[in-house]
Scaffold this motif. Sequence first.
Motif, PDB file in Angstrom:
ATOM      1  N   HIS A 107       8.492  21.814 -17.921  1.00 53.91           N
ATOM      2  CA  HIS A 107       7.848  21.833 -16.605  1.00 53.91           C
ATOM      3  C   HIS A 107       6.347  21.593 -16.704  1.00 53.91           C
ATOM      4  O   HIS A 107       5.777  20.791 -15.975  1.00 53.91           O
ATOM      5  N   HIS A 108       5.675  22.322 -17.613  1.00 56.13           N
ATOM      6  CA  HIS A 108       4.245  22.120 -17.796  1.00 56.13           C
ATOM      7  C   HIS A 108       3.796  22.750 -19.104  1.00 56.13           C
ATOM      8  O   HIS A 108       4.512  23.537 -19.711  1.00 56.13           O
ATOM      9  N   ILE A 109       2.591  22.399 -19.503  1.00 55.73           N
ATOM     10  CA  ILE A 109       1.933  22.960 -20.674  1.00 55.73           C
ATOM     11  C   ILE A 109       0.641  23.588 -20.170  1.00 55.73           C
ATOM     12  O   ILE A 109      -0.109  22.947 -19.426  1.00 55.73           O
ATOM     13  N   ALA A 110       0.382  24.834 -20.539  1.00 52.22           N
ATOM     14  CA  ALA A 110      -0.829  25.537 -20.101  1.00 52.22           C
ATOM     15  C   ALA A 110      -1.849  25.546 -21.238  1.00 52.22           C
ATOM     16  O   ALA A 110      -1.511  25.867 -22.373  1.00 52.22           O
ATOM     17  N   ILE A 111      -3.080  25.197 -20.904  1.00 50.96           N
ATOM     18  CA  ILE A 111      -4.169  25.151 -21.883  1.00 50.96           C
ATOM     19  C   ILE A 111      -5.312  26.004 -21.356  1.00 50.96           C
ATOM     20  O   ILE A 111      -5.760  25.817 -20.223  1.00 50.96           O
ATOM     21  N   ILE A 112      -5.792  26.945 -22.168  1.00 51.63           N
ATOM     22  CA  ILE A 112      -6.960  27.752 -21.822  1.00 51.63           C
ATOM     23  C   ILE A 112      -8.143  27.178 -22.591  1.00 51.63           C
ATOM     24  O   ILE A 112      -8.074  27.013 -23.809  1.00 51.63           O
ATOM     25  N   CYS A 113      -9.217  26.879 -21.880  1.00 52.39           N
ATOM     26  CA  CYS A 113     -10.369  26.245 -22.514  1.00 52.39           C
ATOM     27  C   CYS A 113     -11.576  27.177 -22.512  1.00 52.39           C
ATOM     28  O   CYS A 113     -11.650  28.116 -21.734  1.00 52.39           O
ATOM     29  N   ALA A 114     -12.526  26.883 -23.386  1.00 52.40           N
ATOM     30  CA  ALA A 114     -13.750  27.681 -23.483  1.00 52.40           C
ATOM     31  C   ALA A 114     -14.790  27.225 -22.459  1.00 52.40           C
ATOM     32  O   ALA A 114     -15.469  28.036 -21.851  1.00 52.40           O
ATOM     33  N   ASP A 115     -14.926  25.918 -22.282  1.00 54.99           N
ATOM     34  CA  ASP A 115     -15.906  25.346 -21.359  1.00 54.99           C
ATOM     35  C   ASP A 115     -15.133  24.517 -20.340  1.00 54.99           C
ATOM     36  O   ASP A 115     -14.754  23.364 -20.598  1.00 54.99           O
TER      37      ASP A 115
END
Length: 128
Positions: free
Chosen positions: A7-15
């Motif tokens: 369904h989706h891929i979740a990415i947590i970023c720093a900036d």
Amino acid sequence: MKLNKIHHIAIICADYEKSKDFYIRVLGLEPLQEVYREERDSYKLDLAVDGEYQIELFSFQGAPERPSFPEARGLRHLAFEVDYLEEAVAELTQEGIAVEEVRVDPHTSKLFTFFSDPDELPIELYEK
């Protein structure tokens, strides 16, 4: 259980702004919806790959770093299919993004390479 697709891929970023620019301008993903969640002081940006919703980009204040190296346990990398690998590599290089040497998959004879997003998430490009 019958799974239909990812369904989706979740990415947590720093900036958030830097990553948002990378995924939209550099990689060409289409922004579908962006929301600010005040209770979490966090943005969530839904992105489409070739018109299909696939990636959620998040900002979370104080998110811890995650070790990222090729053979660590867990998610290994994110891979995108491209029509012409050489053209994609040239575009990334023009943006100042370091790209690994192009390799040939010994099982499919297809070309592929790796580079990293702003948070060092490994990304693979795999020629169609």
